[in-house]
Design a protein around this motif. Structure first.
Motif, PDB file in Angstrom:
ATOM      1  N   VAL A 115      10.412   3.949  -3.634  1.00  0.00           N
ATOM      2  CA  VAL A 115      10.606   3.745  -5.068  1.00  0.00           C
ATOM      3  C   VAL A 115      10.735   5.112  -5.739  1.00  0.00           C
ATOM      4  O   VAL A 115       9.907   6.002  -5.509  1.00  0.00           O
ATOM      5  N   ASP A 116      11.769   5.283  -6.530  1.00  0.00           N
ATOM      6  CA  ASP A 116      11.970   6.551  -7.245  1.00  0.00           C
ATOM      7  C   ASP A 116      11.102   6.578  -8.506  1.00  0.00           C
ATOM      8  O   ASP A 116      11.263   5.746  -9.407  1.00  0.00           O
ATOM      9  N   ILE A 117      10.174   7.522  -8.555  1.00  0.00           N
ATOM     10  CA  ILE A 117       9.270   7.666  -9.706  1.00  0.00           C
ATOM     11  C   ILE A 117       8.995   9.155  -9.933  1.00  0.00           C
ATOM     12  O   ILE A 117       9.288   9.987  -9.068  1.00  0.00           O
ATOM     13  N   THR A 118       8.431   9.470 -11.090  1.00  0.00           N
ATOM     14  CA  THR A 118       8.019  10.860 -11.343  1.00  0.00           C
ATOM     15  C   THR A 118       6.512  10.970 -11.563  1.00  0.00           C
ATOM     16  O   THR A 118       5.964  12.063 -11.530  1.00  0.00           O
ATOM     17  N   GLY A 119       5.859   9.809 -11.784  1.00  0.00           N
ATOM     18  CA  GLY A 119       4.412   9.825 -12.004  1.00  0.00           C
ATOM     19  C   GLY A 119       3.712   8.822 -11.111  1.00  0.00           C
ATOM     20  O   GLY A 119       4.165   7.677 -10.957  1.00  0.00           O
ATOM     21  N   PHE A 120       2.600   9.242 -10.508  1.00  0.00           N
ATOM     22  CA  PHE A 120       1.838   8.398  -9.578  1.00  0.00           C
ATOM     23  C   PHE A 120       0.383   8.372 -10.058  1.00  0.00           C
ATOM     24  O   PHE A 120      -0.318   9.377  -9.966  1.00  0.00           O
ATOM     25  N   GLN A 148       0.843  -1.190   0.000  1.00  0.00           N
ATOM     26  CA  GLN A 148       0.000   0.000   0.000  1.00  0.00           C
ATOM     27  C   GLN A 148       0.877   1.239   0.000  1.00  0.00           C
ATOM     28  O   GLN A 148       2.046   1.184   0.396  1.00  0.00           O
ATOM     29  N   THR A 149       0.305   2.341  -0.433  1.00  0.00           N
ATOM     30  CA  THR A 149       1.041   3.605  -0.470  1.00  0.00           C
ATOM     31  C   THR A 149       0.948   4.285   0.886  1.00  0.00           C
ATOM     32  O   THR A 149      -0.150   4.526   1.395  1.00  0.00           O
ATOM     33  N   LYS A 150       2.099   4.583   1.438  1.00  0.00           N
ATOM     34  CA  LYS A 150       2.121   5.301   2.720  1.00  0.00           C
ATOM     35  C   LYS A 150       2.225   6.801   2.483  1.00  0.00           C
ATOM     36  O   LYS A 150       1.588   7.600   3.170  1.00  0.00           O
ATOM     37  N   GLU A 151       3.033   7.187   1.477  1.00  0.00           N
ATOM     38  CA  GLU A 151       3.273   8.610   1.220  1.00  0.00           C
ATOM     39  C   GLU A 151       3.731   8.819  -0.218  1.00  0.00           C
ATOM     40  O   GLU A 151       4.512   8.025  -0.743  1.00  0.00           O
ATOM     41  N   VAL A 152       3.220   9.873  -0.832  1.00  0.00           N
ATOM     42  CA  VAL A 152       3.751  10.304  -2.123  1.00  0.00           C
ATOM     43  C   VAL A 152       4.824  11.341  -1.820  1.00  0.00           C
ATOM     44  O   VAL A 152       4.592  12.292  -1.060  1.00  0.00           O
ATOM     45  N   LEU A 153       5.999  11.157  -2.396  1.00  0.00           N
ATOM     46  CA  LEU A 153       7.141  12.030  -2.076  1.00  0.00           C
ATOM     47  C   LEU A 153       7.388  13.005  -3.226  1.00  0.00           C
ATOM     48  O   LEU A 153       7.154  12.679  -4.395  1.00  0.00           O
ATOM     49  N   GLY A 154       7.873  14.185  -2.884  1.00  0.00           N
ATOM     50  CA  GLY A 154       8.171  15.160  -3.926  1.00  0.00           C
ATOM     51  C   GLY A 154       8.715  16.452  -3.370  1.00  0.00           C
ATOM     52  O   GLY A 154       8.928  16.596  -2.165  1.00  0.00           O
ATOM     53  N   ASP A 155       8.941  17.386  -4.287  1.00  0.00           N
ATOM     54  CA  ASP A 155       9.429  18.713  -3.902  1.00  0.00           C
ATOM     55  C   ASP A 155       8.730  19.763  -4.765  1.00  0.00           C
ATOM     56  O   ASP A 155       7.692  19.490  -5.365  1.00  0.00           O
TER      57      ASP A 155
END
Length: 314
Positions: A233-238, A207-214
């Protein structure tokens, strides 16, 4: 609160996405003097989208809010009466139909076009809402192009998630399909497609705990397994693909709906099971959900409404 009829209109349109505005343009040009209520989300889902590159007539692309403003202005040009407010209940037992707006005002309508759309279901994370339109999307076919050659996540285990993952796999370098259960709910054919696609990695029991970004948008996601183990996991699109909820609650079961709640229409038309009530856009379309298909169905609904009105009037 005692309700009384405030006015009667020839054509009442509920919803202000591409379907509602296109219906208004056609109905207004047919001298039906349409009244359109914008609903809970004026402009519809496209107002939360940044670049729209696949709507005909915009060779350089257009941002979602601008596209909706253009459609609105076109409807206004033909004297559509556009108002704030949303339908809270309706009485479709006889014509003219009675629709209650904002729990207080009652509008009688000779014809009714329902274009209230469908709301994408999200996971409910603050970080997910924070990055909506900046890496978080509920529509791969709308936004996938912007992640060409990049790594993305799709959340969900049904047909929609499997379809979106398969679609993104043709554009993106790597697609992680995050599935809460230990199996896919998708059809066997879609499962085979997912498992046979080398750049799709299925992460069961996560499950997703947090979407990360800046400031520049999404750059990762924090997942947690059902054993409590965390993984970044390193991603740019969710991409969230856990379904849509059609906005049909105000109808209180008076129209024929499918098992999810989408309005059923006669094949090739906008006609519902009640004469004089028409449906357009995402509220009746669980399959395509595109701005252009919604606009097309808005045109169909207005033409159907005009023909019905003229037939009854005659």
């Amino acid at each position: 609160m005692s309700e009384h009829v405030n006015e009667r209109v020839k054509c009442l349109i509920l919803g202000s996405g591409p379907a509602g505005y296109t219906a208004a343009i056609y109905a207004a040009r047919a001298n039906m003097s349409p009244v359109l209520y914008e609903g809970m989300e004026p402009g519809g889902q496209l107002t939360t989208t940044t670049e729209v590159d696949n709507f005909p007539g915009y060779p350089q692309g257009v941002v979602g809010p601008q596209l909706m403003e253009d459609l609105k202005n076109q409807a206004l040009r033909f004297n559509t009466d556009i108002r704030f407010g949303y339908a809270t209940s309706a009485d479709l037992s006889q014509r003219p139909f009675k629709v209650t707006i904002d729990e207080s005002k009652v509008v009688e309508a000779d014809t009714l076009i329902i274009a209230t759309g469908a709301t994408a279901k999200y996971l409910g994370l603050d970080s997910e809402q924070k990055f909506r339109g900046q890496g978080v999307s509920a529509c791969a076919t709308c936004d996938g192009f912007f992640y060409k050659g990049q790594d993305v996540v799709v959340v969900g285990g049904g047909d929609t998630a499997a379809e979106e993952a398969s679609y993104l796999s043709t554009i993106c370098r790597k697609v992680y399909l995050v599935v809460r259960r230990h199996e896919l709910r998708a059809s066997k054919a879609m499962q085979q497609k997912v498992f046979n696609t080398p750049n799709i990695e299925v992460l069961f029991g996560h499950q997703t705990k947090e979407v990360l970004g800046d400031m520049s948008g999404v750059n990762g996601v924090l997942l947690v397994s059902d054993k409590g183990e965390e993984r970044k996991v390193d991603i740019t699109g969710f991409f969230v693909a856990i379904g849509h909820q059609p906005n049909t609650g105000f109808l209180n079961g008076q129209l024929e709906l499918d098992e999810v709640g989408y309005i059923k229409t006669e094949a090739g038309t906008s006609k519902t099971n009640i004469e004089g009530v028409f449906a357009a856009g995402d509220v009746k379309d669980p399959h395509y959900r595109q701005a252009i298909t919604a606009a097309g169905s808005g045109c169909i609904a207005a033409l159907d409404a005009e023909r019905f009105f003229n037939m009854v009037k005659a």
